[in-house]
Design a protein around this motif. Structure first.
Motif, short mmCIF file in Angstrom:
data_model
loop_
_atom_site.label_atom_id
_atom_site.label_comp_id
_atom_site.label_asym_id
_atom_site.label_seq_id
_atom_site.Cartn_x
_atom_site.Cartn_y
_atom_site.Cartn_z
N VAL A 1 -8.98 -3.87 -0.74
CA VAL A 1 -7.91 -4.62 -0.09
C VAL A 1 -8.46 -5.92 0.50
CG1 VAL A 1 -6.46 -4.62 1.97
CG2 VAL A 1 -6.31 -2.76 0.36
N GLU B 1 -3.75 1.97 -3.78
CA GLU B 1 -3.29 3.29 -4.19
C GLU B 1 -2.93 4.19 -3.01
OE1 GLU B 1 -6.38 4.53 -6.70
OE2 GLU B 1 -7.85 4.70 -5.12
N GLY B 2 -3.47 3.92 -1.85
CA GLY B 2 -3.05 4.68 -0.68
C GLY B 2 -3.57 6.09 -0.63
N ALA B 3 -4.90 6.23 -0.59
CA ALA B 3 -5.48 7.56 -0.41
C ALA B 3 -4.98 8.10 0.93
CB ALA B 3 -7.00 7.46 -0.42
N ILE C 1 -5.12 -1.44 -7.31
CA ILE C 1 -6.47 -1.63 -6.78
C ILE C 1 -6.81 -0.45 -5.88
CG2 ILE C 1 -6.35 -4.14 -6.87
CD1 ILE C 1 -5.86 -4.14 -3.88
N TYR D 1 -2.18 8.89 -2.75
CA TYR D 1 -2.11 8.11 -3.99
C TYR D 1 -0.69 7.83 -4.43
CZ TYR D 1 -6.86 9.64 -3.77
OH TYR D 1 -8.12 9.90 -3.32
N GLN D 2 0.16 7.61 -3.45
CA GLN D 2 1.54 7.29 -3.79
C GLN D 2 1.64 5.89 -4.42
OE1 GLN D 2 4.48 9.30 -3.24
NE2 GLN D 2 2.82 10.77 -3.22
N ASP E 1 -8.17 1.24 -2.41
CA ASP E 1 -7.93 0.85 -1.03
C ASP E 1 -9.08 0.00 -0.48
OD1 ASP E 1 -5.58 2.36 -0.94
OD2 ASP E 1 -6.75 4.17 -0.64
N LEU F 1 0.86 -1.19 0.00
CA LEU F 1 0.00 0.00 0.00
C LEU F 1 0.89 1.23 0.00
CD1 LEU F 1 -3.25 0.58 1.87
CD2 LEU F 1 -1.46 2.22 2.23
N PHE G 1 0.13 -6.47 -6.17
CA PHE G 1 -1.07 -5.62 -6.06
C PHE G 1 -0.67 -4.37 -5.31
CE2 PHE G 1 -3.50 -9.64 -6.49
CZ PHE G 1 -4.23 -9.28 -7.59
N VAL H 1 -1.29 5.85 6.46
CA VAL H 1 -2.66 5.55 6.83
C VAL H 1 -3.24 4.48 5.89
CG1 VAL H 1 -3.74 7.35 5.44
CG2 VAL H 1 -4.81 6.62 7.56
N GLY H 2 -3.98 3.60 6.48
CA GLY H 2 -4.56 2.51 5.70
C GLY H 2 -3.89 1.17 5.97
#
Lengths: 661, 380
Positions: B268, B239-241, B263, B244-245, B265, B213, B236, B295-296
């Motif tokens: 997941v 995108e890591g909102a 994919i 979006y890195q 987030d 992520l 996979f 985060v995430g």
């Protein structure tokens, strides 16, 4: 469901067989046509061991009981009788064709017949039969010889099929979503008629193919021995019959394979048994052959997404919304699809209408409109022709966007109602009755159900609560607004996710109503969950193992809530329950537009710009996921508040098909 | 030292404006800055180590305040402080030994005292620096009362008065050693990724499906290393909102010919059942084995636990820090998640793989207990 159980409890196959031959099954056959029953009896004498080979004649009634007793019992019999009593071969053929047209392969009749892939499976023979459907009666008469010639291989197939039911491997792909949505009645009816037809022609082929008969007898004996050990052995023949009955018409293609593979009957009873239970399978889009065929029929030529994710090869992968203009241009060529249905289809395709309830209501209203404008063509029965019409609409809608489970259930209901219309009813009355049925469905199953759910959920909201919801669920929105109007003091956390950002719509609506809202994205869920006291989620469906099938991300929210020991309440109308089971989100899902992922809100230009053509890059935009039942504390439905384990109970006790109005 | 102050201000500004981002870049810049600070520090003849420590602390405080969330700064400051103490103790010890050798002819009593003092210093040094071996444990027992001598005061008894020149050379040597050590640290920061990614082949096998992520340089290099070894696997990338890195990482991976799937987030949980391993980079690692990460990640870790998928954290050498289990940082739009140690399967560091329960020991190797709070005084 009720009638289905007793047969299963009858463990002794012999008892079951007796049941076939004796009064229980015989009367229907006789009422259908004496001429048909007699040859069958003769055949049975010829082949003492192949008792089940005749059973096709008798079995259908019990089977109907199993699936939808009321529907089939009245309808097919009279029609068949009228058709067959005329004893004239030509007429019978005509009636066969007509009946087939009406029942079995409805979409084929319509010029723009792009139906389920099952139809696409049909090979030349099928198209021939469909041609019959369209031809004038007298023409049918001339065509008949060829048809009877066809019948021979068909019969042989039937033989092989009845013994082994070896279609089973072939079957799953052929039955598709649409087939599933049909109540299965049509199949049966077609089957019935087909059988009678077969019987009429039976004596000849049987005598000619004595070797085949012998083989069949042998296999039958083996199978009987095998199934004797197993309960439901008696039920198998019915099943086989169904296969046999259903298949021969559309699926000549299977025939050689079936015949060839009749040797591996060992595992057949098992397979058959399973087949009986299992729902019809969905279209598998990784089967190139079938996909090709479907495409040929498709109106909506959607552009396929370039890079497919391996796990989801079998799902349709289209770039949504690209075909809108083309479709609009086609509007005037598609006379088969009613304009209102067409409009709904376009709305589904463009994403203007989303959400299980909204889509379902829109579809039903469109169908209602279409039924209002419908008039039965001459020499056709309303029941069958209308069913065919609806099937055509449904397949169009599927092309626009895969059906939601709510829609599937509603279609099942509608077809059920249509099929149950008494034949004596005038067209006007029938149409009025169906329209009122649709209204009642929308009213009772959706609108009133939502109100009941709101009441139930309201009881679970206390002052000072912090409620979390995810995405945009119409029911949850109603709950929140209702609670606010009733002066509950609570705060709302709206969790949202890319790429749809449905939560923003909810946020806007709620803030406009003066509710205290917090908005965050799904990654921050573990951060925000500390302060939350309840989680309210909507669902696209609740499956019978308690799995909640809902918008993607729901599982994440429920999981984190569980980790923080926050109760998760799923709000779902009972009409969305489905008897299918699913353990993960991979098995079945719907793919959204992959390019939607590309657009990143904070950046004008996508990071991925420039490597989109690279084969190594795939974009996956899932629409749904499956939440395991242990994350769910409670499911709030119109029948009350339940634990997820009670879903199958609800489905059994309040079987939608029986209870629907 | 106005020039140093200018440098510090410049750096602080850069951090605040997020011109320098990522734990590695920040760590390197911090170390370089501290090297400047140390080399600019005027040599005093008495208690030089203490003055160095004070100077570094003063600068470190400003840096940490510039971005309290970037733990790498604080960690590097602590590392440098720790190195100064270490060097000081070792030079003091060598001085004491010299003295002990030189004063052989003196009275027995004097000798005895010196000897005791030296032993105390050595014990103190050992207890702070080295892993407790059975021998040190035995040695420590009798001297435990005298052990807490401040190490820097070890050499001030007599030797310094005797030969000021010798002492000054020793001080110069101390400074030199500290600078050397900082250079080593900078080098370590540079090579850290290589050491971690060298282990990639041990953890990634053919046809594996890996989920990650967001974007982390360590993860990127780790995957590259496995890819270079001709392992074919699928990645996979969530995108890591909100940053979006993940898209950036995906682009880089695709550029290297890796099978990459982006994919959302929210997907997941849906995908994790087909994933063999989750590999993420960390922002910081707690002594209790917890992880602070973009985060995430906590969501991913929970999903991984649910499906019994190994959750592997790649830990840079500058990521360790923060004793105790602090709850997630309270930021408005949370940038980081706190992942509980029980959710982590493995830490892969430049020194090999470690379980979460062992992290406290790694941290003890890097930092001195005195430096846990970098601030000199709580009240100014």
């Amino acid at each position: 469901m009720e009638p289905r159980r007793p047969p299963r409890t009858v463990s002794d196959p012999k008892v079951r067989q007796v049941g076939f031959v004796t009064p229980a099954a015989a009367p229907p056959a006789r009422t259908v046509s004496d001429t048909a029953a007699m040859p069958a009896a003769g055949a049975s004498q010829e082949l003492p061991l192949s008792g089940s080979s005749l059973s096709p004649v008798m079995i259908p009634p019990p089977r109907h009981d199993g699936l939808s007793a009321r529907v089939t019992a009245p309808v097919p019999v009279p029609i068949a009788a009228t058709a067959l009593r005329l004893d004239n071969l030509q007429i019978r053929v005509g009636s066969y064709n007509q009946s087939e047209v009406l029942l079995g392969t409805p979409p084929m009749t319509s010029p723009s017949s792009r139906v389920e892939d099952a139809v696409s499976e049909f090979s030349d023979d099928v198209s021939a039969s469909s041609l019959y459907g369209r031809t004038e009666p007298d023409k049918v008469g001339t065509a008949f010889p060829g048809r009877s010639g066809d019948l021979m291989p068909a019969k042989s197939v039937v033989a092989g099929g009845s013994i082994g039911g070896s279609h089973t491997p072939e079957n799953p792909p052929t039955t598709s979503l649409v087939v599933k949505t049909l109540p299965g009645i049509t199949e049966k009816k077609r089957g019935m008629l087909e059988k009678q037809h077969d019987e009429a022609a039976a004596p000849k082929p049987l005598k000619e193919k004595t070797t085949k008969a012998e083989r069949r007898a042998l296999q039958e004996a083996q199978r009987a021995a095998k199934s004797a050990a197993k309960e439901g052995g008696g039920a198998d023949p019915t099943n086989t019959k169904k296969d046999k009955v259903v298949k021969p018409t559309p699926q000549k293609k299977d025939v050689p394979e079936v015949a060839a593979s009749s040797g591996k009957k060992v595992d057949r009873p098992l397979e058959k048994e399973r087949k009986k239970e299992v729902l019809p399978l969905r279209m598998q889009f990784d089967d190139k052959h079938k996909v090709e065929k479907v495409k040929q029929r498709a109106i909506v030529n959607q552009r396929e997404a370039k890079s497919r994710v391996e796990f989801f090869q079998r799902l349709p992968q289209y770039v949504h919304g690209t075909q809108l203009q083309e479709l609009e241009a086609k509007f005037f060529q598609l006379d088969a699809v009613h304009p209102s249905v067409y409009k709904v289809g376009l709305h589904h395709l463009s994403g203007k209408i989303t959400g299980g309830n909204a889509r379902c209501i829109a579809m039903l209203l469109a169908f209602k409109e279409a039924i209002k404008d419908y008039s039965t063509p001459p020499e056709k029965a309303l029941v069958r022709d209308l069913n065919a019409k609806i099937s055509g609409f449904v397949s169009f809608l599927i092309e626009c966007r895969p059906l939601s489970i709510s829609m599937g259930n509603a279609i099942k209901f509608l077809k059920n109602r249509i099929a149950k219309l008494p034949l004596s009813m005038s067209e006007l009355d029938a149409k009025a009755s169906i329209q009122s049925d649709i209204d009642r469905f929308i009213n009772q199953k959706i609108i009133i159900a939502d109100k009941v759910i709101v009441r139930h959920a309201f009881a679970k909201i206390r002052d000072g609560d912090v409620l979390l919801t995810y995405g945009l669920s119409s029911v949850v929105e109603m709950i929140l607004v209702y609670a606010h109007e009733h002066k509950k003091k609570f705060r709302i956390v709206i969790v949202d996710s890319r790429p749809k950002h449905e939560g923003q719509i909810l946020l806007r609506r709620l803030v406009a109503k003066g509710l205290n809202c917090t908005y965050t994205h799904i990654n921050a869920i573990s951060y925000i969950m500390h302060e939350v006291t309840r989680v309210f989620l909507g669902a696209a469906s609740v499956l019978s193992n308690g799995t909640v099938y809902s918008r993607v991300g729901t599982a994440c929210v429920a999981m984190v809530a569980k980790a923080y020991r926050v109760p998760v309440l799923i709000c779902c109308e009972a009409y969305k329950f489905h008897e299918r089971v699913q353990l993960d989100s991979i098995c079945f899902n719907e793919l959204g537009d992959p390019d939607a992922i590309l657009k990143v809100p904070t950046h004008v230009e996508s990071y991925l710009y420039g490597c989109m053509d690279n084969d190594n890059l795939q974009l996956l935009n899932l629409n749904y996921d499956a939440t395991p039942s242990d994350y769910v504390s409670m499911i709030i439905t119109d029948y009350g508040m339940l634990p997820p384990t009670s879903v199958p109970v609800i489905m059994r006790e309040y079987d939608p098909q029986n209870l629907w109005i | 030292m106005p020039d140093v102050q200018a440098l510090v201000n410049d750096f602080v500004l850069k951090i605040k404006r997020r011109k320098i981002e990522g734990s590695q870049a920040t760590a390197k810049h911090t170390a370089e800055l501290l090297r400047q600070v140390v080399s600019q520090q005027r040599i005093t003849y008495t208690n030089q180590a203490a003055s160095l420590i004070d100077a570094v602390k003063a600068v470190g405080e400003q840096l940490i305040e510039a971005n309290p969330v970037e733990l790498a700064i604080g960690n590097i400051v602590r590392r440098v402080l720790h190195m100064i103490r270490e060097e000081n103790v070792s030079s003091a010890m060598s001085a004491v030994e010299e003295l002990a050798l030189g004063s052989d002819d003196d009275e027995a009593e004097h000798d005895n005292r010196m000897g005791l003092s030296a032993a105390a210093v050595a014990a103190a040094a050992r207890s702070t620096l080295r892993a407790p071996s059975l021998q040190t444990l035995l040695e420590d027992i009798p001297d435990s009362a005298t052990a807490p001598h401040p190490p820097s005061s070890g050499g001030d008894s007599e030797g310094k008065n005797k030969s000021a020149a010798e002492s000054s050379s020793r001080n110069k040597k101390l400074k030199h050693d500290v600078i050397e050590a900082i250079n080593e640290l900078i080098q370590e920061i540079d090579t850290c990724h290589e050491l971690i990614s060298a282990q990639a082949v041990e953890h990634i096998h053919q046809n594996e499906v890996i989920l990650t992520l967001g974007h982390s340089r360590t993860v990127k290099e780790f995957l590259f290393a496995a890819n270079e070894k001709k392992r074919s696997f699928r990645v996979f990338v969530a995108e890591g909102a909100p940053r979006y890195q993940g898209h950036v990482l995906a682009k880089e991976l695709v550029g290297k010919g890796l099978q990459t799937t982006v994919i959302t987030d929210s997907a997941v949980f849906a995908m994790i059942s087909r994933v063999n391993m989750v590999i993420v980079g960390a922002h910081a690692i707690m002594a209790n084995g917890g992880v602070i990460a973009p985060v995430g990640i906590n969501m991913v870790a929970l999903a991984a636990q649910r499906h019994a998928v190994p959750f592997v954290v790649l830990a840079d050498c500058m990521d360790y820090g923060q004793l105790g289990d602090s709850p997630p940082i309270r930021v408005e739009n949370p940038a980081f998640d706190y992942v509980a140690p029980k959710l982590v399967s493995l830490f892969i560091t430049d020194m090999g793989g470690h379980s979460p329960s062992y992290v406290y020991r790694l941290i003890a190797d890097y930092y001195s207990a005195e430096d846990l709070v970098v601030r000199r005084k709580s009240a100014p």
